[in-house]
Write an enzyme that holds these catalytic residues in place. Sequence first.
Site, PDB file in Angstrom:
ATOM      1  N   SER A 104       6.977  37.273 -24.194  1.00  0.00           N
ATOM      2  CA  SER A 104       5.769  36.656 -23.644  1.00  0.00           C
ATOM      3  C   SER A 104       4.576  36.954 -24.538  1.00  0.00           C
ATOM      4  O   SER A 104       4.487  38.032 -25.149  1.00  0.00           O
ATOM      5  CB  SER A 104       5.525  37.255 -22.254  1.00  0.00           C
ATOM      6  OG  SER A 104       4.233  36.945 -21.812  1.00  0.00           O
TER       7      SER A 104
ATOM      8  N   TYR B  66       4.864  44.320 -15.700  1.00  0.00           N
ATOM      9  CA  TYR B  66       5.719  43.210 -16.144  1.00  0.00           C
ATOM     10  C   TYR B  66       5.546  42.995 -17.653  1.00  0.00           C
ATOM     11  O   TYR B  66       6.505  42.938 -18.414  1.00  0.00           O
ATOM     12  CB  TYR B  66       5.368  41.917 -15.380  1.00  0.00           C
ATOM     13  CG  TYR B  66       5.726  40.679 -16.164  1.00  0.00           C
ATOM     14  CD1 TYR B  66       7.057  40.282 -16.257  1.00  0.00           C
ATOM     15  CD2 TYR B  66       4.760  39.962 -16.871  1.00  0.00           C
ATOM     16  CE1 TYR B  66       7.395  39.179 -17.034  1.00  0.00           C
ATOM     17  CE2 TYR B  66       5.094  38.871 -17.641  1.00  0.00           C
ATOM     18  CZ  TYR B  66       6.416  38.483 -17.722  1.00  0.00           C
ATOM     19  OH  TYR B  66       6.757  37.411 -18.502  1.00  0.00           O
TER      20      TYR B  66
ATOM     21  N   LYS C 236       8.050  43.606 -21.384  1.00  0.00           N
ATOM     22  CA  LYS C 236       8.302  42.710 -22.521  1.00  0.00           C
ATOM     23  C   LYS C 236       7.986  43.428 -23.833  1.00  0.00           C
ATOM     24  O   LYS C 236       8.725  43.335 -24.809  1.00  0.00           O
ATOM     25  CB  LYS C 236       7.459  41.430 -22.406  1.00  0.00           C
ATOM     26  CG  LYS C 236       7.804  40.570 -21.203  1.00  0.00           C
ATOM     27  CD  LYS C 236       9.230  40.032 -21.282  1.00  0.00           C
ATOM     28  CE  LYS C 236       9.625  39.191 -20.098  1.00  0.00           C
ATOM     29  NZ  LYS C 236      11.042  38.826 -20.087  1.00  0.00           N
TER      30      LYS C 236
ATOM     31  N   TYR D  72     -10.354  31.830 -10.759  1.00  0.00           N
ATOM     32  CA  TYR D  72     -10.776  33.212 -10.958  1.00  0.00           C
ATOM     33  C   TYR D  72     -11.802  33.350 -12.082  1.00  0.00           C
ATOM     34  O   TYR D  72     -11.453  33.727 -13.196  1.00  0.00           O
ATOM     35  CB  TYR D  72      -9.553  34.088 -11.239  1.00  0.00           C
ATOM     36  CG  TYR D  72      -8.557  34.134 -10.095  1.00  0.00           C
ATOM     37  CD1 TYR D  72      -8.973  34.445  -8.797  1.00  0.00           C
ATOM     38  CD2 TYR D  72      -7.204  33.884 -10.322  1.00  0.00           C
ATOM     39  CE1 TYR D  72      -8.055  34.484  -7.757  1.00  0.00           C
ATOM     40  CE2 TYR D  72      -6.283  33.928  -9.289  1.00  0.00           C
ATOM     41  CZ  TYR D  72      -6.720  34.228  -8.003  1.00  0.00           C
ATOM     42  OH  TYR D  72      -5.812  34.268  -6.980  1.00  0.00           O
TER      43      TYR D  72
ATOM     44  N   GLY E  50      -7.302  41.878 -15.258  1.00  0.00           N
ATOM     45  CA  GLY E  50      -6.306  41.753 -16.333  1.00  0.00           C
ATOM     46  C   GLY E  50      -6.328  40.427 -17.063  1.00  0.00           C
ATOM     47  O   GLY E  50      -5.618  40.272 -18.056  1.00  0.00           O
TER      48      GLY E  50
HETATM   49  C1  WQD Z   1      -3.732  30.974 -16.083  1.00  0.00           C
HETATM   50  C2  WQD Z   1      -5.216  30.872 -15.815  1.00  0.00           C
HETATM   51  C3  WQD Z   1      -6.070  32.536 -14.305  1.00  0.00           C
HETATM   52  C4  WQD Z   1      -4.016  31.219 -10.744  1.00  0.00           C
HETATM   53  C5  WQD Z   1       0.847  34.849 -16.837  1.00  0.00           C
HETATM   54  C6  WQD Z   1       1.523  36.063 -17.382  1.00  0.00           C
HETATM   55  C7  WQD Z   1       2.223  35.734 -18.655  1.00  0.00           C
HETATM   56  C8  WQD Z   1       3.191  34.607 -18.472  1.00  0.00           C
HETATM   57  C9  WQD Z   1       2.557  33.446 -17.807  1.00  0.00           C
HETATM   58  C10 WQD Z   1       5.196  34.789 -17.034  1.00  0.00           C
HETATM   59  C11 WQD Z   1      -5.901  32.241 -15.792  1.00  0.00           C
HETATM   60  C12 WQD Z   1      -6.220  31.144 -13.730  1.00  0.00           C
HETATM   61  C13 WQD Z   1      -4.457  31.291 -12.041  1.00  0.00           C
HETATM   62  C14 WQD Z   1      -4.936  30.885  -9.713  1.00  0.00           C
HETATM   63  C15 WQD Z   1      -6.666  30.720 -11.355  1.00  0.00           C
HETATM   64  N1  WQD Z   1       4.316  35.147 -17.787  1.00  0.00           N
HETATM   65  N2  WQD Z   1      -5.777  31.048 -12.342  1.00  0.00           N
HETATM   66  N3  WQD Z   1      -6.227  30.642 -10.078  1.00  0.00           N
HETATM   67  O1  WQD Z   1      -2.253  34.879 -16.496  1.00  0.00           O
HETATM   68  O2  WQD Z   1      -2.219  33.342 -18.506  1.00  0.00           O
HETATM   69  O3  WQD Z   1      -0.137  34.386 -17.759  1.00  0.00           O
HETATM   70  O4  WQD Z   1       1.820  33.837 -16.653  1.00  0.00           O
HETATM   71  O5  WQD Z   1       6.184  34.937 -16.579  1.00  0.00           O
HETATM   72  O6  WQD Z   1       2.869  36.864 -19.108  1.00  0.00           O
HETATM   73  O7  WQD Z   1       0.545  37.069 -17.605  1.00  0.00           O
HETATM   74  O8  WQD Z   1      -1.101  32.603 -16.388  1.00  0.00           O
HETATM   75  O9  WQD Z   1      -0.938  30.788 -14.751  1.00  0.00           O
HETATM   76  O10 WQD Z   1      -1.409  33.140 -13.935  1.00  0.00           O
HETATM   77  O11 WQD Z   1      -3.186  31.913 -15.184  1.00  0.00           O
HETATM   78  O12 WQD Z   1      -7.862  30.508 -11.638  1.00  0.00           O
HETATM   79  O13 WQD Z   1      -4.608  30.822  -8.516  1.00  0.00           O
HETATM   80  O14 WQD Z   1      -5.399  30.314 -14.515  1.00  0.00           O
HETATM   81  O15 WQD Z   1      -7.202  33.305 -13.991  1.00  0.00           O
HETATM   82  O16 WQD Z   1      -7.143  32.073 -16.371  1.00  0.00           O
HETATM   83  P1  WQD Z   1      -1.555  33.877 -17.293  1.00  0.00           P
HETATM   84  P2  WQD Z   1      -1.590  32.106 -14.987  1.00  0.00           P
END
Ligand code: WQD
Length: 343
Positions: free
Chosen positions: A127, A152, A156, A221, A300
Site C-alpha cells: 500500500s 494496518y 504493510k 473530513y 492520520g
Molecule cells: C480518502 C479521502 C479521507 C471517508 C486508505 C488506507 C490505505 C488504502 C486505501 C486499504 C481522505 C476522505 C473518507 C469519508 C472522507 N488501504 N474521506 N469521508 O485514507 O487515502 O487510504 O484506504 O486497504 O492504506 O489508508 O482512503 O478512502 O479512507 O480516504 O472525507 O467518510 O477521503 O479523509 O481524504 P485513504 P480513504
Amino acid sequence: MKEKIIVTGGCGYIGSHTVIELIENNFEVVILDDLSNSNEKTIDRINKITGITPKFLKVDLKDSLKTDEAFKAHKDASAVIHFAAHKAVGESVQQPLKYYKNNFYSLLNALEAQSENGINNFIFSSSATVYGTPNVLPITEENETQRPFSPYGNTKKIAEEILDDYTKSNKEFSAISLRYFNPIGAHESGEIGELPSGIPNNLMPYITQTAAGIREKLMVYGNDYPTKDGTPIRDYIHVVDLAKAHVIAVKRLLKKEQEKSLEFFNLGTGVGYSVLDVINTFESVTNSKLNYEIVGRRDGDVPQLYASTNLAKEKLGWSTNKALDDMISSSWVWEQNLRNENN
Ligand code: WQD
C-alpha cells in the site's frame, strides 16, 4: 499446460478482480481464502464472467499446518499472489494485535509453506501507506518509507521489510511488492466489486452507500488542507487496472525479468483528485445530489498523496486506462446491483 498461480484472499475485492485477469490470461488459479471478509459466491461470479471455476480451498492462513497442506497439494504452482490480510484502518487502531497477528501469521505461514514446497515467486499486496506523510510529490519508489499512522499500514511496511530480509537470505526466492494507491471501481460486468462489512472507512463505498440511502450523509473530513479546495488529494485507481498489473508482475517473475530479488512498484494513475472532485464527479456521473457535510479532520490523513508511475511504465510496461468517471460509475452500478440482490 497452463501455469498455476495460488491466490490467497482471492475472494476479496482486489483478489477476485485479479483472479479474473489471471484466468483471462490463461493461468490456472487456486484460491485460498478463509472467507472472513468475503463471500464464496464470488467463485460462481468469477465463473459467470470467465466461464471457468477456479479451484477454491477454504483455509485460514494463520493455521500453519493447514497452510502447508494447501501449498503441498498445489506444489506445481509457479507463483503466489498474497492478498489475504485484514485491511480496515480504523479497526486496526482499535485492535492492533488482531491486525499484527492476522497479517503476519498469514504472511509468514504462506512464505514458509511456499518455500518448503518449492514455489519461489511471490507478489505482495502492499500500500502507498508505507510512504507515511510524503515530503515529495509525486512520490517515487525511491522515497524512504515511514512508519504509517495505523497498525494496518504498519503491517504493510514491516511485511516489506520481512520480504527484504527473506529475499536476501534465500537466493531462489523472488518477490514483487505492489504499492496500491486508492483502489475503487468494480468489474464492468457488475458481478463483482467491493463488499465492505459494516460501516465503510473508505470514501467511495461511503459515497455509494449514502447515495443508496444506507448512510444518511457523507462526512467530509476537513476542508482546511493546503490543497486547491482544502480537501485531501488522493490517487484513485480502477481496480481492474490494478488487477492487470498483478498479471504483468507475475509474468515478469516467471520470465525471470526482475532486476532485483525484491522489487517495488507504485500502482496509481499519477493524477490526484480531491474529495470534492470525487463528490462532484459522482454527482455529475449519476445526475444526483449527494448529502454531505464538511466536518473536522480525521486522524492520520495526509493532505496529498499521488504516485509517480514512471517505474511501472518503464519496467512493467503497465499504465492505467480508466478515468475517474469510469471508476465512479462502475462503483455505482455495483452498489445498485448489491442492493437489488439483497432486496
Ligand atoms: C480518502 C479521502 C479521507 C471517508 C486508505 C488506507 C490505505 C488504502 C486505501 C486499504 C481522505 C476522505 C473518507 C469519508 C472522507 N488501504 N474521506 N469521508 O485514507 O487515502 O487510504 O484506504 O486497504 O492504506 O489508508 O482512503 O478512502 O479512507 O480516504 O472525507 O467518510 O477521503 O479523509 O481524504 P485513504 P480513504
